[in-house]
Design an enzyme around this catalytic site. Structure first.
Site, PDB file in Angstrom:
ATOM      1  CG  ASP A 124      -2.186   0.647   1.113  1.00 12.95           C
ATOM      2  OD1 ASP A 124      -2.211   1.742   0.534  1.00 12.95           O
ATOM      3  OD2 ASP A 124      -3.190   0.091   1.582  1.00 12.95           O
ATOM      4  CG  ASP A 226      -4.384   5.784   0.937  1.00 15.18           C
ATOM      5  OD1 ASP A 226      -5.243   4.927   1.215  1.00 15.18           O
ATOM      6  OD2 ASP A 226      -4.321   6.897   1.504  1.00 15.18           O
ATOM      7  CD  GLU A 289      -8.819   4.461  -1.418  1.00 17.22           C
ATOM      8  OE1 GLU A 289      -9.713   4.190  -0.617  1.00 17.22           O
ATOM      9  OE2 GLU A 289      -7.883   5.238  -1.147  1.00 17.22           O
ATOM     10  CG  HIS A 350      -9.054  -0.946   4.886  1.00 18.02           C
ATOM     11  ND1 HIS A 350      -8.862  -1.003   3.525  1.00 18.02           N
ATOM     12  CD2 HIS A 350      -8.536   0.231   5.289  1.00 18.02           C
ATOM     13  CE1 HIS A 350      -8.244   0.104   3.135  1.00 18.02           C
ATOM     14  NE2 HIS A 350      -8.025   0.865   4.186  1.00 18.02           N
ATOM     15  CG  ASP A 351     -11.240   2.504   3.865  1.00 12.51           C
ATOM     16  OD1 ASP A 351     -10.703   2.495   4.993  1.00 12.51           O
ATOM     17  OD2 ASP A 351     -10.611   2.792   2.816  1.00 12.51           O
TER      18      ASP A 351
HETATM   19  C1  GLC Z   1      -7.821   5.470   2.076  1.00 18.44           C
HETATM   20  C2  GLC Z   1      -7.647   4.299   2.998  1.00 18.44           C
HETATM   21  C3  GLC Z   1      -8.226   4.656   4.331  1.00 18.44           C
HETATM   22  C4  GLC Z   1      -7.465   5.833   4.878  1.00 18.44           C
HETATM   23  C5  GLC Z   1      -7.472   7.006   3.904  1.00 18.44           C
HETATM   24  C6  GLC Z   1      -6.453   8.038   4.254  1.00 18.44           C
HETATM   25  O1  GLC Z   1      -9.144   5.726   1.800  1.00 18.44           O
HETATM   26  O2  GLC Z   1      -8.216   3.142   2.433  1.00 18.44           O
HETATM   27  O3  GLC Z   1      -8.213   3.591   5.221  1.00 18.44           O
HETATM   28  O4  GLC Z   1      -8.002   6.257   6.101  1.00 18.44           O
HETATM   29  O5  GLC Z   1      -7.175   6.585   2.597  1.00 18.44           O
HETATM   30  O6  GLC Z   1      -5.161   7.556   4.015  1.00 18.44           O
END
Ligand code: GLC
Length: 555
Positions: A124, A226, A289, A350-351
């Site tokens: 990541d 990310d 993402e 995980h979100d």
């Molecule tokens: C992404 C991650 C999340 C995180 C955010 C800030 O959305 O998946 O878990 O809190 O970025 O880095």
């Protein structure tokens, strides 16, 4: 022996990416096309040292489970040095492992063991922001003329005082934090402890490219990037306009349309820059993402397919689970893909709340069948393969900073998806020898890997069979797709490659359905989410039970 302990040698099938690559004459390079990816959230996978938190040796110890599932690649959520304000998405050293998770040597061992099993490792990469404890920020904040002074998004107060503009934090509250030491504000799209880097500064770009190379040299096979669509912000620092569609119950940041802070002109150049670095190393993959609609997310492939290999498609998370909606999504997506681009689908991460809770248990099986028969690389979130439901977190045990800042917003509590992996029926589900950092999901005595591995009707068995089928049938792994119907709760589509044709019919409702599928007539059912129908021949009409999906081998 428990499936988690299977030796690498027991999983000696030819991986799907190899077959797929061979079939396409790609010599193994584009492995991510035929692959199945598995997301591991290290805090919650397996705790090897008894502190209630998962770690890297824990992942290595459980690679047998990953191999047993049959996936081709793992994406590891962050394990880098971090104060853990956002559980590792606040990085204080991009090139080291946080002691909570282990050491660099532990990571090397994990990479080596995974590669010995033909499993790729994706890390990541968190480029939008660092931790406020990162040495870059600690230097940047000291003055307006230090060597890192312009590495972050510093601004003077607005002419009348106060923050420079109306930008908000994704985690609630204002997006600007006053820094007394420097006498300026800095912007943070997430927590105040996560200052945003200034990606218009070439020194930032160069430093971050070196971070990518550091890991690529260590043997990783690529990255999930990310919040890649957040990297650039409006150079004129204009306000975000109000969102007329804001509804109560949504995070406060949605009161504004993020048109000055996300998906900005020029972002693709940064993505292409990452891609050029990855292309210095063979067989690597770049995943981005992005919570965007199909048209905008497809832009991230790059016109010449020189951007992300796989810009994440989150429509199964963002949209209602309805046959007509998913049918339309497939068609919109296929039409929006640049020529030669390869799609992908994601059911959970995980979100977001667990798919078993969002869609219900029965439909989670149908959704698994969709994910693993759709055209596009599937990403499975750890725990979804055992049908784990969303956790129930008492208020005093909430850990997620987003939930703490904006409590009580339905569906926006992220702890519920981050509860520990459930391995067996023992007290702490085999995850740890002590109370885990988040509570187990109630019912872990039956919802766990050991119990489900022995049950032919379990979610785990369904996932394994679907993955095995995808590996065995190039039509499923890399074939074309044609939607047959998306009405009356039934979604049906055909996957084809050469002479091979596989028809998938899914009932997205809780009532039985009869669907006319002349295209599948004479075919044989090879897998059902429900009753045991293996080998049944279908006529012009296919009957589906409630919450049932079937895979029909037509030719
Ligand atoms: C992404 C991650 C999340 C995180 C955010 C800030 O959305 O998946 O878990 O809190 O970025 O880095």
């Amino acid at each position: 022996s428990s499936p988690a302990c299977l030796p690498a040698a027991a999983c000696g099938m030819v991986p799907a990416w190899r077959q797929a690559a061979g079939a396409l004459g790609m010599g193994g390079g584009e492995w991510w096309r035929g692959a199945v990816i598995y997301q591991i959230y290290p805090r919650s996978f397996f705790d090897s040292d008894g502190d209630g938190v998962g770690d890297l040796p824990g992942i290595t110890g459980r690679l047998g489970h990953v191999a047993y599932l049959g996936v081709d690649g793992i994406w590891l959520s962050p394990f880098f040095t971090s104060p853990m304000k956002d559980f590792g998405y606040d990085v204080a050293d991009y090139c080291d492992v946080d002691p909570l998770f282990g050491t660099l040597a532990d990571l090397d061992a994990l990479i080596a063991d995974a590669h010995a099993r033909d499993i790729r490792i994706l890390l990541d990469f968190v480029p939008n922001h660092t931790s406020d404890q990162h040495p870059w920020f600690r230097e940047s904040r000291t003055s307006r003329d230090n060597p890192k002074a312009d590495w972050y998004m510093w601004r003077d107060p607005a002419p009348g005082g106060g923050p420079p503009n109306n930008w908000r934090s994704m985690f609630g509250g204002g997006g600007w934090k006053w820094c007394e030491e420097r006498g300026q504000y800095y912007y943070h799209a997430f927590l105040a402890e996560q200052p945003d880097l200034d990606w218009r500064n070439p020194a930032v770009v160069a430093a971050m490219h070196e971070v990518l190379r550091f890991w690529l040299r260590r043997g990783v096979d690529g990255f999930r990037v990310d919040v890649i669509w957040h990297l650039l912000k409006d150079p004129q620092w204009r306000d975000n306009p109000p969102n007329p569609d804001f509804r109560p119950g949504e995070p406060e940041v949605r009161k504004l349309l993020q048109i000055r802070t996300c998906d900005q002109p020029g972002i693709l150049d940064l993505v292409k820059g990452f891609r050029r670095v990855l292309d210095e190393f063979p067989d690597t993959a770049l995943i981005g993402e992005l919570y965007l609609d199909f048209e905008r997310l497809c832009g991230y492939y790059g016109e010449a397919l020189d951007g992300c290999h796989l810009p994440f498609n989150f429509h199964l998370i963002m949209d209602p689970w309805r046959a007509d909606v998913v049918a339309r999504s497939i068609e919109t997506y296929e039409a929006a893909l640049p020529k030669g681009a390869w799609p992908n689908w994601v059911l959970g991460n995980h979100d977001n709340g667990r798919v078993a809770s969002r869609f219900g248990r029965g439909q989670a099986r149908v959704a698994a069948m969709f994910l693993l028969t759709a055209r596009g690389t599937p990403t499975i979130f750890q725990g979804d393969e055992i049908g784990l439901e969303s956790g129930v977190i008492p208020p005093d045990l909430v850990r997620d900073p987003q939930e703490k800042n904006e409590p009580g917003l339905p569906g926006h509590d992220r702890d519920i998806a981050r509860t520990p992996m459930q391995w067996d029926a023992t007290r702490f589900a085999g995850f740890s020898t002590v109370e885990p950092w988040l509570p187990l999901v109630p019912g872990h005595e039956t919802c766990n890997v050991a119990v489900e591995a022995a049950d032919p009707r379990s979610m785990l068995t369904l996932y394994r069979r679907l993955i095995a089928l995808r590996r065995a049938r190039p039509a499923l792994a890399i074939g074309d797709v044609m939607v047959l119907t998306g009405a009356n709760d039934v979604l049906a589509y055909m996957r084809c490659r050469g002479d091979e044709r596989v028809c998938i019919a899914l009932n997205l409702g809780a009532s039985p359905r009869e669907v006319a599928l002349p295209e599948a007539a004479g075919g044989r059912i090879v897998l059902s989410t429900g009753l045991d129908r293996d080998g049944e021949t279908v006529g012009e009409t296919v009957s589906l039970g409630p919450d049932e999906g079937v895979v029909i081998e037509v030719a």
